[in-house]
Write an enzyme that holds these catalytic residues in place. Structure first.
Site, PDB file in Angstrom:
ATOM      1  N   LYS A  70       2.353  -4.542  -4.592  1.00 40.67           N
ATOM      2  CA  LYS A  70       3.744  -4.314  -5.013  1.00 40.67           C
ATOM      3  C   LYS A  70       4.359  -3.109  -4.306  1.00 40.67           C
ATOM      4  O   LYS A  70       5.479  -3.192  -3.789  1.00 40.67           O
ATOM      5  CB  LYS A  70       3.797  -4.146  -6.536  1.00 40.67           C
ATOM      6  CG  LYS A  70       5.172  -3.855  -7.102  1.00 40.67           C
ATOM      7  CD  LYS A  70       5.255  -4.167  -8.582  1.00 40.67           C
ATOM      8  CE  LYS A  70       4.115  -3.605  -9.375  1.00 40.67           C
ATOM      9  NZ  LYS A  70       4.064  -2.108  -9.367  1.00 40.67           N
ATOM     10  N   THR A  72       3.271  -1.716  -1.534  1.00 49.43           N
ATOM     11  CA  THR A  72       3.318  -2.067  -0.108  1.00 49.43           C
ATOM     12  C   THR A  72       4.552  -2.911   0.195  1.00 49.43           C
ATOM     13  O   THR A  72       5.253  -2.685   1.190  1.00 49.43           O
ATOM     14  CB  THR A  72       2.035  -2.824   0.288  1.00 49.43           C
ATOM     15  OG1 THR A  72       0.904  -1.989   0.030  1.00 49.43           O
ATOM     16  CG2 THR A  72       2.054  -3.219   1.754  1.00 49.43           C
ATOM     17  N   ARG A  93       7.301   6.134  -7.781  1.00 50.45           N
ATOM     18  CA  ARG A  93       6.631   7.111  -8.639  1.00 50.45           C
ATOM     19  C   ARG A  93       5.640   7.955  -7.841  1.00 50.45           C
ATOM     20  O   ARG A  93       5.164   7.541  -6.793  1.00 50.45           O
ATOM     21  CB  ARG A  93       5.865   6.398  -9.763  1.00 50.45           C
ATOM     22  CG  ARG A  93       6.738   5.740 -10.801  1.00 50.45           C
ATOM     23  CD  ARG A  93       5.898   4.998 -11.826  1.00 50.45           C
ATOM     24  NE  ARG A  93       5.155   3.904 -11.209  1.00 50.45           N
ATOM     25  CZ  ARG A  93       4.123   3.281 -11.781  1.00 50.45           C
ATOM     26  NH1 ARG A  93       3.705   3.657 -12.970  1.00 50.45           N
ATOM     27  NH2 ARG A  93       3.512   2.278 -11.166  1.00 50.45           N
ATOM     28  N   LYS A 104      -8.118   2.581  -9.205  1.00 49.41           N
ATOM     29  CA  LYS A 104      -6.899   1.879  -8.825  1.00 49.41           C
ATOM     30  C   LYS A 104      -6.429   2.253  -7.411  1.00 49.41           C
ATOM     31  O   LYS A 104      -5.863   1.440  -6.696  1.00 49.41           O
ATOM     32  CB  LYS A 104      -5.779   2.182  -9.838  1.00 49.41           C
ATOM     33  CG  LYS A 104      -4.472   1.461  -9.554  1.00 49.41           C
ATOM     34  CD  LYS A 104      -3.458   1.770 -10.642  1.00 49.41           C
ATOM     35  CE  LYS A 104      -2.121   1.118 -10.337  1.00 49.41           C
ATOM     36  NZ  LYS A 104      -1.435   1.719  -9.184  1.00 49.41           N
ATOM     37  N   ALA A 272       2.489   2.621 -16.513  1.00 49.78           N
ATOM     38  CA  ALA A 272       3.260   1.517 -17.079  1.00 49.78           C
ATOM     39  C   ALA A 272       2.523   0.785 -18.193  1.00 49.78           C
ATOM     40  O   ALA A 272       3.138   0.057 -18.964  1.00 49.78           O
ATOM     41  CB  ALA A 272       3.635   0.517 -15.986  1.00 49.78           C
ATOM     42  N   PHE A 300       2.962  -2.316 -12.598  1.00 48.86           N
ATOM     43  CA  PHE A 300       2.259  -3.533 -12.990  1.00 48.86           C
ATOM     44  C   PHE A 300       3.190  -4.740 -12.987  1.00 48.86           C
ATOM     45  O   PHE A 300       4.104  -4.823 -12.176  1.00 48.86           O
ATOM     46  CB  PHE A 300       1.543  -3.345 -14.327  1.00 48.86           C
ATOM     47  CG  PHE A 300       0.491  -2.270 -14.302  1.00 48.86           C
ATOM     48  CD1 PHE A 300      -0.517  -2.290 -13.351  1.00 48.86           C
ATOM     49  CD2 PHE A 300       0.505  -1.222 -15.205  1.00 48.86           C
ATOM     50  CE1 PHE A 300      -1.493  -1.296 -13.306  1.00 48.86           C
ATOM     51  CE2 PHE A 300      -0.466  -0.221 -15.168  1.00 48.86           C
ATOM     52  CZ  PHE A 300      -1.473  -0.267 -14.223  1.00 48.86           C
ATOM     53  N   PHE A 381      -2.091 -12.967   3.001  1.00 50.64           N
ATOM     54  CA  PHE A 381      -3.444 -12.564   3.348  1.00 50.64           C
ATOM     55  C   PHE A 381      -3.986 -13.529   4.390  1.00 50.64           C
ATOM     56  O   PHE A 381      -3.592 -14.709   4.417  1.00 50.64           O
ATOM     57  CB  PHE A 381      -4.345 -12.563   2.110  1.00 50.64           C
ATOM     58  CG  PHE A 381      -4.253 -11.324   1.266  1.00 50.64           C
ATOM     59  CD1 PHE A 381      -5.247 -10.350   1.303  1.00 50.64           C
ATOM     60  CD2 PHE A 381      -3.161 -11.120   0.427  1.00 50.64           C
ATOM     61  CE1 PHE A 381      -5.149  -9.199   0.522  1.00 50.64           C
ATOM     62  CE2 PHE A 381      -3.061  -9.975  -0.347  1.00 50.64           C
ATOM     63  CZ  PHE A 381      -4.060  -9.015  -0.291  1.00 50.64           C
ATOM     64  N   TRP A 409       2.304  -5.666   5.264  1.00 49.75           N
ATOM     65  CA  TRP A 409       1.055  -4.907   5.376  1.00 49.75           C
ATOM     66  C   TRP A 409       0.589  -4.869   6.827  1.00 49.75           C
ATOM     67  O   TRP A 409       0.176  -3.826   7.335  1.00 49.75           O
ATOM     68  CB  TRP A 409      -0.023  -5.533   4.491  1.00 49.75           C
ATOM     69  CG  TRP A 409      -1.313  -4.762   4.496  1.00 49.75           C
ATOM     70  CD1 TRP A 409      -1.658  -3.731   3.685  1.00 49.75           C
ATOM     71  CD2 TRP A 409      -2.429  -4.945   5.387  1.00 49.75           C
ATOM     72  NE1 TRP A 409      -2.916  -3.259   3.990  1.00 49.75           N
ATOM     73  CE2 TRP A 409      -3.412  -3.990   5.037  1.00 49.75           C
ATOM     74  CE3 TRP A 409      -2.705  -5.823   6.437  1.00 49.75           C
ATOM     75  CZ2 TRP A 409      -4.632  -3.893   5.704  1.00 49.75           C
ATOM     76  CZ3 TRP A 409      -3.921  -5.725   7.100  1.00 49.75           C
ATOM     77  CH2 TRP A 409      -4.874  -4.771   6.736  1.00 49.75           C
TER      78      TRP A 409
END
Length: 555
Positions: A70, A72, A93, A104, A272, A300, A381, A409
């Site tokens: 998210k 990224t 954030r 994480k 979150a 999230f 991916f 990415w």
């Protein structure tokens, strides 16, 4: 060989922060420099310009160990908007040290869609979170000192609700006994620590529009109750002035840049799953006043971050997203369909179809519960197959929403141009904004409306403690506040193992706490913790620093 995130970041030549500020018409005199590549922007700069930007919210499906990307996507979308000639800023954030050294990871994006200097951002940055921890613990010290020095406010030591804080995952400190030993050590009582980013001080800072408003909110923070069961506030301790002094610089948004030199405000870092999960109002409004397009994200999935972004942050700050991007991956959807992480590279359209309802529920929430236009970004991916992509695209298009494959990415802004163009088109359409509940609804009704409309459950099961607290809070006049659901991020329900789109479930409401200064009621569900723990092998074991000060092992 594929470069790590930190290798990519360290190989990029940064522009001086003054040049980044000039891109969005921020004057050098409004900058407070933290070296060459970081600066704080004085909050007075917000009032020099009217808000002009389009606000784009990036959210996602429920996260899985497969990763969704998210942040990224948020960074890559900002770069892509800049690439197609739009004056753009990103608002994110600040990372917490707990997840950085835990499991994480950081919060500066990944691959060729990153914010830099990523090592600084993921570690101490400009010291904001340290200041928030110090401010929180000053209040804690003043509470216990007040009790020790005679307790003029008649505070019941058994009913102190203000906990200490530190920005680290440390399960050992969740519940402690303090003040033991000699009488001069204070009044023995049960106590505990929350992670700093779950503290009310963090929420107050993120939901304040000015230093004056922050001081007013701090004054209203509830710290405990008297022996007569009356609330005691931070203002009664006369602590708001000193706390504000500690936070005066932390309140100023931080300005940095992406790998492609797009301006980024990184400010505030509430979790979150246990807090409201959005960057500060000041940073978002600063970005909207200085850029034509502003990309922001909420933590999230849409059941947590987006719901709180809309029902808490937008409601309090008078904001309205012009477009929403919902991030998903084929890998994550296959996990929601029951596939093990080790088998995700094998084509499995049956599992994909089984996991799709999770994404479809989040689309439904954005389109119908909140009445906002959306585009789905498929974070690509290498293992994704054409057949899987076809299945996914057809299911999304059937909802009436566009779907775009994102390659940010691997390609940076160039891999997000199609997504950027679709977002610009969405921003030109008229949209409204609706909330999941009315503020005037009783507390239990607000919770049930979220469970039924956003999570897709049938209702709630309340503990006696939670129900009694709800009644007490309404009696004290806090019933009209929004609710902040503390719930697992991994499921639409309160059970982390219920993947996909569970139905016919009830959410267990364990406890309530009031963040009167921040302006919301925290609703604790399931076994959610306000102080996480480290995993068996924490990320910290990989991190090192070389003789020249160069950091390695940080993602």
């Amino acid at each position: 060989m594929v470069k790590s995130d930190i290798e990519i970041a360290q190989s990029t030549e940064m522009l001086p922060i003054d040049e980044i500020a000039q891109k969005i018409d921020i004057q050098v005199e409004d900058l407070e420099h933290y070296g060459k590549f970081k600066a704080k922007v004085d909050y007075t700069a917000l009032h020099k310009k009217e808000s002009k930007g389009k606000l784009i919210l990036v959210t996602a499906i429920n996260p899985t160990p497969a990763g969704e990307g998210k942040t990224t996507t948020s960074v890559g979308l900002g770069d892509a908007l800049q690439k197609i000639g739009k004056q753009t800023a990103i608002a994110l954030r600040e990372p917490s040290l707990g997840p950085v050294f835990g499991i994480k990871g950081g919060a500066a994006g990944g691959g060729y869609a990153q914010v830099i200097p990523m090592e600084d951002i993921n570690l101490h940055f400009t010291g904001d979170i340290h200041a928030i921890g110090a401010a929180n613990n000053l209040v804690a010290a003043m509470i216990d000192n007040h009790i020790y020095q005679g307790n003029d406010l008649n505070i019941d030591p058994r009913r102190v609700t203000w906990r200490r804080a530190m920005d680290m995952n440390d399960r050992q400190l969740r519940s402690i006994v303090s003040g033991i030993g000699a009488r001069t050590n204070g009044m023995p009582r049960e106590d505990g620590f929350d992670i700093t980013v779950a503290s009310e001080i963090m929420a107050v800072l993120c939901l304040s529009n000015s230093l004056t408003e922050m001081k007013e909110k701090l004054r209203e923070c509830l710290v405990g109750y008297t022996f007569d069961n009356e609330p005691v506030t931070l203002g009664q301790l006369q602590a708001e002035g000193a706390v504000s002094a500690l936070l005066k610089d932390a309140l100023k948004p931080n300005l940095v840049q992406t790998l492609e030199h797009t301006p980024v405000f990184i400010h505030g870092g509430p979790f979150a799953n246990i807090a409201h999960g959005c960057n500060s109002l000041l940073a978002t409004k600063m970005a909207l006043a200085h850029a034509d397009y502003v990309v922001t994200e909420a933590g999230f999935g849409a059941d947590l971050g987006a719901e709180k972004f809309i029902d808490i942050k937008c409601r309090m700050g008078g904001l309205k997203p012009d477009a929403v991007v919902i991030v998903a991956t084929i890998r994550a959807l296959k996990m929601h369909g029951g596939v093990k992480k080790t088998e995700l590279d094998t084509e499995n359209t049956a599992a994909l179809k089984k996991g799709l309802p999770n994404l479809l529920k989040h689309i439904e929430n954005i389109n119908h519960t909140f009445s906002l236009p959306a585009v789905v970004a498929i974070n690509a991916f290498p293992g994704d197959t054409e057949e899987e992509l076809t299945v996914l695209k057809k299911a999304i298009e059937a909802t009436g929403n566009k779907v775009v494959q994102s390659n940010v990415w691997a390609e940076g802004g160039a891999g997000g141009v199609e997504l950027a163009e679709e977002v610009v088109a969405l921003c030109e359409k008229e949209s409204s904004l609706t909330y999941a509940y009315d503020q005037s609804d009783p507390i239990e009704m607000k919770v049930d409306k979220i469970i039924q409309s956003v999570y897709g459950g049938k209702g709630s099961e309340w503990s006696k403690t939670a129900r009694n607290k709800a009644k007490r809070l309404e009696k004290l006049g806090y019933g009209d506040l929004p609710v902040c659901m503390a719930k697992t991020q991994y499921s639409l329900s309160d059970s982390a193992t219920a993947l996909g789109r569970p139905t016919d479930f009830t959410v267990n409401i364990r406890d309530l706490s009031i963040s009167a200064g921040a302006g919301f009621i925290v609703v604790l569900t399931g076994n959610i913790m306000r102080m996480p723990g480290l995993p068996k092998v924490p990320s910290a074991v990989q991190v090192d620093v070389q003789e020249d000060g160069r950091i390695s092992g940080l993602f």
